[in-house]
Design a protein around this motif. Structure first.
Motif, PDB file in Angstrom:
ATOM      1  N   PRO A 191      63.575  47.914   9.004  1.00  0.00           N
ATOM      2  CA  PRO A 191      63.352  48.806   8.073  1.00  0.00           C
ATOM      3  C   PRO A 191      64.947  49.537   7.483  1.00  0.00           C
ATOM      4  CG  PRO A 191      63.160  49.996  10.484  1.00  0.00           C
ATOM      5  CD  PRO A 191      63.486  48.236  10.415  1.00  0.00           C
ATOM      6  N   SER A 192      64.562  49.934   6.220  1.00  0.00           N
ATOM      7  CA  SER A 192      65.700  50.539   5.550  1.00  0.00           C
ATOM      8  C   SER A 192      66.073  52.181   6.320  1.00  0.00           C
ATOM      9  CB  SER A 192      65.573  50.772   3.889  1.00  0.00           C
ATOM     10  OG  SER A 192      64.605  51.889   3.881  1.00  0.00           O
ATOM     11  N   ARG A 193      67.330  52.533   5.680  1.00  0.00           N
ATOM     12  CA  ARG A 193      67.741  53.817   6.171  1.00  0.00           C
ATOM     13  C   ARG A 193      66.530  54.747   5.899  1.00  0.00           C
ATOM     14  NH1 ARG A 193      70.617  55.448  10.127  1.00  0.00           N
ATOM     15  NH2 ARG A 193      72.328  54.116   9.446  1.00  0.00           N
ATOM     16  N   GLN A 194      66.118  54.860   4.677  1.00  0.00           N
ATOM     17  CA  GLN A 194      65.118  55.762   4.191  1.00  0.00           C
ATOM     18  C   GLN A 194      63.793  55.417   4.980  1.00  0.00           C
ATOM     19  OE1 GLN A 194      62.870  54.680   0.252  1.00  0.00           O
ATOM     20  NE2 GLN A 194      63.674  56.943  -0.447  1.00  0.00           N
TER      21      GLN A 194
ATOM     22  N   LYS B 108      79.049  37.563   5.572  1.00  0.00           N
ATOM     23  CA  LYS B 108      78.500  37.961   6.837  1.00  0.00           C
ATOM     24  C   LYS B 108      77.085  38.664   6.466  1.00  0.00           C
ATOM     25  CE  LYS B 108      81.767  36.393   9.190  1.00  0.00           C
ATOM     26  NZ  LYS B 108      81.387  35.276  10.125  1.00  0.00           N
ATOM     27  N   PHE B 109      76.166  38.786   7.237  1.00  0.00           N
ATOM     28  CA  PHE B 109      74.872  39.268   6.963  1.00  0.00           C
ATOM     29  C   PHE B 109      74.915  40.850   6.724  1.00  0.00           C
ATOM     30  CE2 PHE B 109      70.551  40.876   8.633  1.00  0.00           C
ATOM     31  CZ  PHE B 109      69.566  40.411   7.475  1.00  0.00           C
ATOM     32  N   TYR B 110      75.970  41.480   7.301  1.00  0.00           N
ATOM     33  CA  TYR B 110      76.090  43.009   7.091  1.00  0.00           C
ATOM     34  C   TYR B 110      76.481  43.288   5.839  1.00  0.00           C
ATOM     35  CZ  TYR B 110      81.450  42.455   7.121  1.00  0.00           C
ATOM     36  OH  TYR B 110      82.563  42.394   6.717  1.00  0.00           O
ATOM     37  N   PHE B 111      77.023  42.336   4.875  1.00  0.00           N
ATOM     38  CA  PHE B 111      77.163  42.679   3.505  1.00  0.00           C
ATOM     39  C   PHE B 111      75.656  42.896   2.880  1.00  0.00           C
ATOM     40  CE2 PHE B 111      76.977  40.977  -0.961  1.00  0.00           C
ATOM     41  CZ  PHE B 111      78.006  41.990  -1.451  1.00  0.00           C
ATOM     42  N   HIS B 112      74.757  42.377   3.200  1.00  0.00           N
ATOM     43  CA  HIS B 112      73.431  42.375   2.510  1.00  0.00           C
ATOM     44  C   HIS B 112      72.741  43.531   3.242  1.00  0.00           C
ATOM     45  CE1 HIS B 112      73.874  38.754   0.149  1.00  0.00           C
ATOM     46  NE2 HIS B 112      74.324  38.050   1.413  1.00  0.00           N
ATOM     47  N   THR B 113      72.772  43.792   4.389  1.00  0.00           N
ATOM     48  CA  THR B 113      72.107  45.083   5.166  1.00  0.00           C
ATOM     49  C   THR B 113      72.732  46.246   4.640  1.00  0.00           C
ATOM     50  OG1 THR B 113      73.689  44.956   7.086  1.00  0.00           O
ATOM     51  CG2 THR B 113      71.797  43.405   7.122  1.00  0.00           C
ATOM     52  N   GLN B 114      73.982  46.232   4.254  1.00  0.00           N
ATOM     53  CA  GLN B 114      74.593  47.407   3.934  1.00  0.00           C
ATOM     54  C   GLN B 114      73.946  47.616   2.369  1.00  0.00           C
ATOM     55  OE1 GLN B 114      76.446  49.732   5.214  1.00  0.00           O
ATOM     56  NE2 GLN B 114      76.601  50.872   3.251  1.00  0.00           N
ATOM     57  N   ASN B 115      74.079  46.448   1.681  1.00  0.00           N
ATOM     58  CA  ASN B 115      73.534  46.616  -0.052  1.00  0.00           C
ATOM     59  C   ASN B 115      71.927  47.002   0.186  1.00  0.00           C
ATOM     60  OD1 ASN B 115      73.844  46.544  -2.705  1.00  0.00           O
ATOM     61  ND2 ASN B 115      72.959  44.522  -2.533  1.00  0.00           N
ATOM     62  N   TYR B 116      71.225  46.400   0.859  1.00  0.00           N
ATOM     63  CA  TYR B 116      69.716  46.438   0.622  1.00  0.00           C
ATOM     64  C   TYR B 116      69.346  47.649   1.621  1.00  0.00           C
ATOM     65  CZ  TYR B 116      69.713  41.735  -1.148  1.00  0.00           C
ATOM     66  OH  TYR B 116      69.881  40.701  -1.964  1.00  0.00           O
ATOM     67  N   LEU B 117      69.681  47.784   2.913  1.00  0.00           N
ATOM     68  CA  LEU B 117      68.827  48.757   3.681  1.00  0.00           C
ATOM     69  C   LEU B 117      69.830  50.112   3.501  1.00  0.00           C
ATOM     70  CD1 LEU B 117      68.916  46.804   7.244  1.00  0.00           C
ATOM     71  CD2 LEU B 117      67.172  47.088   5.561  1.00  0.00           C
TER      72      LEU B 117
END
Length: 628
Positions: free
Chosen positions: A314-317, A211-220
């Motif tokens: 954008p990332s969280r940062q 699922k895409f959220y796996f990558h968004t959690q890791n990257y973002l």
């Protein structure tokens, strides 16, 4: 007599068996047609046949037996086509439909139906493929680029993956299916082993899906990397063909090579399946994610751009920084007080503070603590409590939303090419005049970082510079790697400081008044890079180096550096670097070095170039650079 009869029976059995085998594999297509189709580019790309001049099995990129009907030891393009057709026409399949040739290789079947008359083949409903691809609810494909991450050598240059978009593609859907390609690296593999094995092909690699959220959690959230999504313009038929081929490739083993046959190369390779896509060729012997992103954005599909939409995630940062740097001085001062002591939230109750300003401060604080929760797991509970306290205070205010301008980010595909060649004329006050030539395969230095890079930072590998001066040709420098990490937008709040570091490994001249004196150097510096103004960054570093013993100076020195990066405008900037060295094995020797370099970039006939002028202790250089 009995022996002769027995031999006759055996001979008859093998003759009948052989005859039956030939009959069972006889195809209703001419050998000429099969031979012609087997040499087509699309067929050879479908089976990952890499070398059209050879027919041996070593030329197949995938080495999983499950990807082929033929035995790996006897694999040829024509033989695999024959076996595939036999399997499709065969009436004997297992009871599990998902194990049928149509379901294992839906892209092959889809394409072969257009080359051969396969109307006698009864279609099979492939439940596994349909469930995975969600063809009834997906309508487009996106290439996603994650910007570089200096916390892991494998991610220095960024990363790419694919995303299958649902029909509701106007909103970001974290439950959509994503496809990734990466090396299968054992857990806790040390960095040196990883780099060595990655270069020589010591790892298998494969396509995987999640699922895409796996990558968004890791990257973002975890690695704080921005994402760029490039939605592609494909017809329904071509979309099906590509998704079906990806299904065939999942979990099949390739050999991974860090510099060329890497993750982004395999993504790029997928789009070469289509004759209708005019895709720029990657000419360099190395493949970098940003170059593939540039190629995809330059590609055309049936006369129109292949990319129809570009989105910034954008990332969280990045979200936190975007809000923080839009605040006024008073709001920033309150945030400083609150992050030092949450009880100072009482400052938000003063009458002279507008509701709009309060909402902006609270929204920024919420992003700040979510950012800290992601980067500092040891104190996660403390930050979670602070986040909850801020959120509770927010509920006391009227309904409304803080208004911030969206970050005007520039897509990485608009950056200049990644490789660089430079020619310089040198005037050395002790050695006379000379010339130098520099070749940098990748990526950027402290003056030419652009979109998708770390501004004022550096990331260089295998950069070679040769000089001819005083009638001698010599190596001026040869870097294995050079990295400068800078926090350009740091707020200075707790756990968001101005930390910066530098690493260099390679050959380097210890002095600019010598020739043929490039020595082994390993240098490390740690310090602060403080953004004084939007376009001005001041750096202070302490560190040292291990070097060869040049002129009996010693093998170890400690150093301090003071640097200043200044941008005059979008095209013109300069760098000042002052260094003091103390050689520990020679108490008499302390050296002071300085270097001032300015760069001006420009384009000529859509080619990217720059002029540079630099002055150091004993040298003046004028340079012309070309990006390719």
């Amino acid at each position: 007599m009995q022996l002769r009869s027995l031999l006759l029976v055996f001979a008859s059995f093998f003759y009948v068996s052989d005859t039956y085998a030939h009959k069972s594999t006889t195809l209703p297509f001419s050998d000429e047609l099969i031979a012609s189709v087997s040499t087509s580019d699309i067929w050879q790309k479908l089976i990952k046949f890499d070398n059209t001049d050879q027919t041996i099995n070593d030329d197949f990129a995938i080495h999983s037996q499950s990807f082929y009907f033929s035995d790996l030891l006897t694999l040829t393009a024509k033989g695999e086509l024959t076996k595939t057709l036999e399997a499709l026409l065969s009436k004997t399949h297992t009871g599990n439909a998902d194990e049928s040739p149509q379901c294992r290789f839906p892209a092959r079947y889809h394409w072969l139906k257009k080359q051969f008359d396969l109307t006698v083949v009864e279609p099979v409903i492939c439940q596994g493929f349909m469930k995975w691809s969600k063809l009834s609810s997906t309508q487009s494909l996106s290439l996603v680029f994650a910007t570089g991450y200096l916390g892991n050598p494998a991610s220095y240059y960024g990363h790419t993956l694919l995303k299958l978009n649902s029909s509701q593609s106007n909103k970001l859907n974290f439950l959509e299916t994503s496809v990734n390609f990466g090396a299968n690296v054992p857990e806790n593999e040390d960095p040196l082993s990883y780099m060595f094995k990655g270069v020589i092909g010591g790892y298998d690699a494969s396509f995987t899906h999640s699922k895409f959220y796996f990558h968004t959690q890791n990257y973002l959230e975890n690695e704080l990397r921005d994402l760029w999504e490039y939605q592609l313009n494909l017809s329904d038929d071509d979309y099906y063909f590509l998704v079906a081929h990806i299904w065939e490739l999942v979990e099949q083993n390739y050999t991974y090579y860090f510099f060329d046959e890497n993750c982004v190369y395999r993504m790029y390779e997928l789009f070469t399946l289509f004759e209708s896509i005019d895709l720029p060729e990657i000419k360099a012997p190395w493949v970098i994610p940003q170059e593939v992103v540039r190629a995809i954005n330059s590609a055309t599909y049936k006369g129109s751009p292949l990319v129809k939409k570009v989105s910034y995630i954008p990332s969280r940062q990045a979200n936190f920084y975007n809000k923080y740097w839009q605040l006024g001085p008073k709001a920033k001062a309150i945030i400083t007080e609150v992050t030092a002591d949450n009880e100072q939230l009482i400052l938000l109750t003063v009458d002279n503070l507008s509701t709009e300003t309060k909402l902006e401060i609270l929204s920024t604080l919420l992003d700040y603590y979510q950012y800290l929760i992601a980067v500092d797991k040891d104190n996660e509970d403390e930050y979670q409590q602070a986040y909850t306290r801020i959120l509770s205070f927010r509920y006391k205010l009227p309904i409304g939303k803080a208004k911030f301008a969206k970050k005007q980010a520039i897509s990485p595909h608009l950056a200049r090419p990644s490789s660089y060649t430079q020619v310089s004329v040198i005037h050395n006050r002790r050695l006379g005049d000379g010339v130098s030539v520099k070749l940098r395969p990748a990526y950027y230095d402290r003056l030419d970082a652009e979109n998708g890079h770390v501004r004022n930072g550096a990331l260089k590998m295998a950069e070679l510079e040769l000089e001819y001066i005083a009638s001698k040709l010599a190596i001026r420098s040869l870097s294995v790697f050079e990295v400068t990490s800078v926090s350009n937008q740091a707020s200075g709040l707790p756990q968001d400081g101005y930390d910066s570091w530098m690493l260099y490994l390679g050959l380097q001249k210890q002095d600019d008044e010598c020739t043929s004196c490039a020595d082994f150097t390993f240098k490390a510096n740690k310090g602060l890079a403080i953004p004084i103004l939007t376009d001005t960054t001041l750096g202070v570093y302490l560190g040292g180096a291990l070097v060869e013993n040049y002129l009996d100076r010693g093998r170890v020195y400690v150093s301090s550096n003071l640097t200043l990066n200044q941008s005059i405008n979008n095209d013109w900037n300069f760098l000042i670097d002052l260094e003091a060295r103390k050689y520990l094995e020679n108490e008499q020797l302390t050296k002071l070095n300085f270097r001032v370099e300015t760069r001006y970039r420009f384009k000529l006939n859509n080619e990217y170039l720059d002029f540079r002028f630099s002055v150091s202790n004993h040298e003046t250089m004028l340079s012309l650079g070309y990006y390719w």
